[in-house]
Design a protein around this motif. Structure first.
Motif, short mmCIF file in Angstrom:
data_model
loop_
_atom_site.label_atom_id
_atom_site.label_comp_id
_atom_site.label_asym_id
_atom_site.label_seq_id
_atom_site.Cartn_x
_atom_site.Cartn_y
_atom_site.Cartn_z
N PHE A 42 0.91 -1.57 0.09
CA PHE A 42 -0.09 0.31 -0.01
C PHE A 42 1.16 1.50 -0.38
O PHE A 42 0.40 2.58 -0.54
CB PHE A 42 -0.88 0.24 1.34
N TYR A 43 2.25 1.40 0.74
CA TYR A 43 3.04 2.36 0.80
C TYR A 43 3.84 2.26 -0.24
O TYR A 43 4.11 3.30 -0.88
CB TYR A 43 4.03 2.92 1.93
N MET A 44 4.14 1.46 -0.65
CA MET A 44 4.04 1.34 -2.70
C MET A 44 3.90 2.05 -3.26
O MET A 44 3.83 2.94 -3.77
CB MET A 44 4.84 0.16 -2.79
N LEU A 45 2.58 2.31 -3.44
CA LEU A 45 1.31 2.69 -3.87
C LEU A 45 1.44 4.31 -3.62
O LEU A 45 0.96 5.02 -4.47
CB LEU A 45 0.00 2.32 -4.06
N VAL A 46 1.52 4.76 -2.43
CA VAL A 46 1.56 6.24 -1.91
C VAL A 46 2.74 6.59 -2.57
O VAL A 46 3.00 7.88 -2.75
CB VAL A 46 1.41 5.54 -0.20
N ARG A 117 10.32 -6.15 19.06
CA ARG A 117 10.10 -6.02 19.69
C ARG A 117 10.17 -4.17 19.25
O ARG A 117 10.80 -3.53 20.08
CB ARG A 117 9.09 -5.96 21.40
N MET A 118 9.36 -3.51 18.44
CA MET A 118 9.73 -2.37 17.95
C MET A 118 8.77 -1.34 18.54
O MET A 118 7.38 -1.47 18.69
CB MET A 118 9.50 -2.46 16.60
N LEU A 119 9.03 -0.30 18.84
CA LEU A 119 7.89 1.11 18.87
C LEU A 119 7.81 0.97 17.51
O LEU A 119 7.45 0.99 16.58
CB LEU A 119 8.87 2.36 19.01
N PHE A 120 6.28 2.26 17.49
CA PHE A 120 5.76 2.15 16.17
C PHE A 120 6.21 2.81 15.35
O PHE A 120 5.61 2.83 13.90
CB PHE A 120 3.95 3.14 16.63
N GLN A 121 7.05 4.23 15.63
CA GLN A 121 7.05 4.72 14.92
C GLN A 121 8.47 4.30 14.00
O GLN A 121 8.74 4.54 13.21
CB GLN A 121 7.92 6.08 15.45
N VAL A 122 9.26 3.42 14.54
CA VAL A 122 10.32 2.76 14.35
C VAL A 122 10.05 2.08 13.10
O VAL A 122 11.27 1.41 12.07
CB VAL A 122 11.33 1.93 15.52
N LYS A 123 9.06 0.54 13.57
CA LYS A 123 8.54 -0.02 12.27
C LYS A 123 7.65 0.50 11.05
O LYS A 123 7.88 0.00 9.62
CB LYS A 123 7.08 -0.47 13.10
N PHE A 124 7.74 2.09 11.07
CA PHE A 124 6.71 2.83 10.48
C PHE A 124 7.80 3.33 8.87
O PHE A 124 7.61 3.15 7.82
CB PHE A 124 5.72 3.96 10.57
N PHE A 125 9.27 3.68 10.17
CA PHE A 125 9.81 4.14 9.36
C PHE A 125 10.45 2.67 8.39
O PHE A 125 10.66 2.96 7.46
CB PHE A 125 10.85 4.19 10.61
N TYR A 126 10.44 1.67 9.23
CA TYR A 126 11.05 0.97 8.19
C TYR A 126 10.05 0.63 6.87
O TYR A 126 10.60 0.47 5.85
CB TYR A 126 11.28 -0.79 8.99
N ILE A 127 8.84 0.42 7.21
CA ILE A 127 7.89 0.06 6.32
C ILE A 127 8.08 1.24 5.43
O ILE A 127 7.86 0.88 4.32
CB ILE A 127 6.51 -0.31 6.78
N CYS A 128 8.19 2.62 5.55
CA CYS A 128 8.13 3.17 4.43
C CYS A 128 9.49 3.01 3.76
O CYS A 128 9.82 3.57 1.88
CB CYS A 128 8.19 4.60 5.33
N GLN A 129 10.51 2.90 4.35
CA GLN A 129 11.75 2.69 3.83
C GLN A 129 11.93 1.97 2.04
O GLN A 129 12.48 2.11 1.18
CB GLN A 129 13.09 2.88 4.52
N ILE A 130 11.31 0.83 2.96
CA ILE A 130 11.38 -0.55 2.24
C ILE A 130 10.51 -0.36 0.84
O ILE A 130 10.60 -0.57 -0.12
CB ILE A 130 10.88 -1.67 2.93
N ALA A 131 8.98 0.46 1.23
CA ALA A 131 7.98 1.05 -0.32
C ALA A 131 8.83 1.87 -0.72
O ALA A 131 8.11 1.25 -1.94
CB ALA A 131 7.11 1.27 0.13
N LEU A 134 10.92 -0.38 -3.75
CA LEU A 134 10.26 -0.97 -3.99
C LEU A 134 9.81 -0.34 -5.30
O LEU A 134 9.67 -0.45 -6.07
CB LEU A 134 9.66 -1.75 -2.95
N HIS A 135 9.47 1.11 -4.65
CA HIS A 135 9.06 1.77 -5.80
C HIS A 135 9.50 2.10 -6.82
O HIS A 135 9.32 2.48 -8.18
CB HIS A 135 7.76 2.81 -4.92
N ALA A 136 10.92 2.30 -6.87
CA ALA A 136 11.53 2.84 -7.72
C ALA A 136 12.06 1.69 -8.23
O ALA A 136 12.77 2.22 -9.42
CB ALA A 136 13.01 2.91 -6.84
N LEU A 137 11.72 0.30 -8.38
CA LEU A 137 12.24 -0.42 -9.43
C LEU A 137 11.14 -0.31 -10.72
O LEU A 137 11.66 -0.06 -11.99
CB LEU A 137 11.79 -1.80 -8.79
N PRO A 138 10.07 -0.04 -10.29
CA PRO A 138 9.34 -0.25 -11.52
C PRO A 138 9.59 1.22 -12.19
O PRO A 138 9.20 1.44 -13.24
CB PRO A 138 7.36 -0.20 -11.05
#
Length: 308
Positions: A42-46, A117-131, A134-138
């Protein structure tokens, strides 16, 4: 009906709540799991939409004013997109480091491992980074990147995905975060300097600052990696391999991680040295004609009769 499925894509999953002895205070942490793939998608689409907005409403307008060549046009778009991303990621990552106080106590990089066990901001940061990466490939296809630029961009995109995903899956989020922030600062300076260079070729001071910080960050990355994998994790109280607990603290994993970091840093330094040598040769090549012109003028001046 689809709300319970849609929330998997939008919200951060795997919430774990801890309560104190008297149940007066609750602490919320997050784990990772297969549902993160949907959230990352989802965040890759964002990221794709944000990329298009920045390109259309900012970079394209600047490009029309600068009248750049096709080669510079492609590099300007690349640096423009990455400069926005690095600035956002650096500010966000630095705020997280400031909140959790990693810089004040480096032993937090390996103490109490695994950091499952991660804090919310740490996990969300990693999800956004990976997303984002990944969006850079297409993007390589849809933006019609020049064929000669695709291998270079594909190489660093895959390296980002591999390293960030590895830190996330192996519960090395603390180390990954503290290495990403200074690295993003250096990359931000480089791409910002390149943007200024395209607007005015006399503005090259930023590249000098980038070169100094680049070497320092490579040394910092190697130092922290050796301390973490070579000394810190090797001496913790709970070494072992347990996927259920998120514990990957075994010698082969540590050697593999340290080897990946060292090889990547060596490759980056090799590219950096070749880049600096290329610039130095171009500078020397440009200085030779100028010296010849200056010597010719001096000879002509000596040959002219003294009219006084």
């Amino acid at each position: 009906v689809p709300a319970k499925y849609a929330i998997i894509f939008i919200a951060v999953q795997y919430n774990v709540t801890y309560t104190t002895g008297d149940n007066s205070e609750q602490f919320h942490f997050y784990d990772y799991g297969p549902k993160d793939i949907a959230t990352i998608f989802f965040y890759m689409l964002v990221a794709i939409n944000l990329h298009a907005v920045i390109q259309q409403y900012i970079l394209d307008k600047i490009n029309r004013r600068l009248h750049l060549s096709k080669t510079k046009h492609s590099k300007f778009n690349e640096s423009g997109q990455l400069a926005f991303f690095y600035l956002f990621s650096f500010v966000w990552g630095a705020s997280i480091l400031n909140a959790v106080k990693f810089m004040m106590n480096p032993t937090l990089l390996w103490n109490d491992y695994p950091h499952s066990r991660m804090l919310f901001q740490v996990k969300f940061f990693y999800i956004c980074q990976i997303a984002y990466w990944l969006h850079a490939l297409p993007k390589l296809y849809f933006q019609k990147i020049r064929k000669e630029d695709i291998p270079r961009q594909l190489c660093y995109i895959c390296l980002y995905i591999a390293h960030i995903s590895g830190a996330y899956i192996l519960n090395l989020q603390h180390l990954g975060l503290i290495l990403m922030v200074p690295h993003y600062l250096v990359e931000l300076i480089f791409h910002a300097s390149r943007l200024f260079y395209f607007s005015d070729e006399n503005k090259q001071k930023g590249f000098t600052i980038w070169a100094l910080l680049f070497v320092m960050v490579r040394l910092l990355t190697l130092t922290l990696s050796v301390l973490t994998f070579g000394f810190g994790l090797a001496r913790v109280e709970n070494p072992g391999f347990a996927i259920a607990d998120g514990n990957f603290n075994v010698l082969p994993v540590r050697i593999g991680c340290l080897g990946a970091v060292c090889l990547t840093q060596a490759w980056m330094m090799w590219k950096f040295i070749n880049f600096q040598l290329k610039k130095w040769r171009e500078h020397v090549k440009n200085q030779i004609p100028k010296k010849k012109i200056t010597n010719t003028k001096n000879k002509r001046t000596k040959r002219e009769p003294n009219r006084g």
